[in-house]
Design an enzyme around this catalytic site. Sequence first.
Site, PDB file in Angstrom:
ATOM      1  N   VAL A   1       0.881  -1.140  -0.006  1.00  0.00           N
ATOM      2  CA  VAL A   1       0.042   0.048   0.260  1.00  0.00           C
ATOM      3  C   VAL A   1       0.829   1.216  -0.035  1.00  0.00           C
ATOM      4  O   VAL A   1       1.887   1.344   0.825  1.00  0.00           O
ATOM      5  CB  VAL A   1      -0.850   0.068   1.135  1.00  0.00           C
ATOM      6  CG1 VAL A   1      -1.802   1.226   1.254  1.00  0.00           C
ATOM      7  CG2 VAL A   1      -1.832  -1.121   1.530  1.00  0.00           C
ATOM      8  N   CYS A   2       0.497   2.221  -0.888  1.00  0.00           N
ATOM      9  CA  CYS A   2       1.009   3.409  -0.798  1.00  0.00           C
ATOM     10  C   CYS A   2       0.422   4.440  -0.208  1.00  0.00           C
ATOM     11  O   CYS A   2      -0.464   5.122  -0.883  1.00  0.00           O
ATOM     12  CB  CYS A   2       1.626   3.882  -2.385  1.00  0.00           C
ATOM     13  SG  CYS A   2       2.735   5.393  -2.253  1.00  0.00           S
ATOM     14  N   LEU A   3       0.566   4.694   1.044  1.00  0.00           N
ATOM     15  CA  LEU A   3      -0.028   5.943   1.758  1.00  0.00           C
ATOM     16  C   LEU A   3       0.930   6.803   2.622  1.00  0.00           C
ATOM     17  O   LEU A   3       1.834   5.918   3.219  1.00  0.00           O
ATOM     18  CB  LEU A   3      -1.144   5.030   2.757  1.00  0.00           C
ATOM     19  CG  LEU A   3      -1.923   5.999   3.419  1.00  0.00           C
ATOM     20  CD1 LEU A   3      -2.872   6.870   2.634  1.00  0.00           C
ATOM     21  CD2 LEU A   3      -2.911   5.212   4.548  1.00  0.00           C
TER      22      LEU A   3
END
Lengths: 180, 86
Positions: free
Chosen positions: A107-109
């Site tokens: 996940v890219c957060l």
Amino acid sequence: MTSTQKQQQQAANNAEGGAKKKKVTAAQLRAQKDIAELSLPPTMRTHFPDPDDILNFELKIEPDEGIYKGGLFKFTFSINNNFPHEPPKVRCTQKIYHPNIDLDGNVCLNILREDWKPVLNLNAVMVGLQFLFLEPNPSDPLNKEAAEDLRLTKESFKRNVRQSMQGGFVKSVQFDRVLK
Amino acid sequence: MKVTIKTYNAVAYWRWDAPSDDVCGICRVQFDGTCPNCRFPGDDCPILNGKCGHSFHLHCVNDWIQTESSRGLCPMCRQKFEFEAE
């Protein structure tokens, strides 16, 4: 020392060792507080497969609006002993078509990476994850094709998202069926 | 009536100069308590007041500043974390 005494001492030592191992860590204390203070909207639910392990659990998100509405998305949270100095490790357990989640579930957060700070809590991370489904972000993508798709024509992106959520193919990649 | 005091026990009370219900943003324990690694509150587990106006247990914020990802910034407001030596 008689052998019985030795045995007793051994047993006492073992008990002590066992007690030490069970010492609650700083990470557990902080995680416990965060979990107790969770105030999640009805679109999100946590699940603890092992109730004795509060550092590893699951989150289910069912977006009630936006392109991903109607899907049920599953994530695993894994908190290490450096928490809250390090963010929890979050992965999506399904293969989904999303600009900010790659095919392996990474996940890219921002708040899970460069913008993490220890005053953030698990609630903030979960709300951040849900936000990715409401507003997928084509800049800084993990799935470049999906991001390109969203940037060029939102209609085509929407179609591909629906297709993927039904367990269909998008650009010769098959995705997991995630409809409720 | 005359009272003769034979013995007495003195009791003292102290607290940090911080709002009593405030918690350290890092460990979420009250300032009057200790960081998770200390057992007794007091001078051995002090509070550090940053110039930016944010306070933490010394041990908590120290652990954070030592991580590379902190870049020396306050975990609350992301300004450079500085404090005045007492």
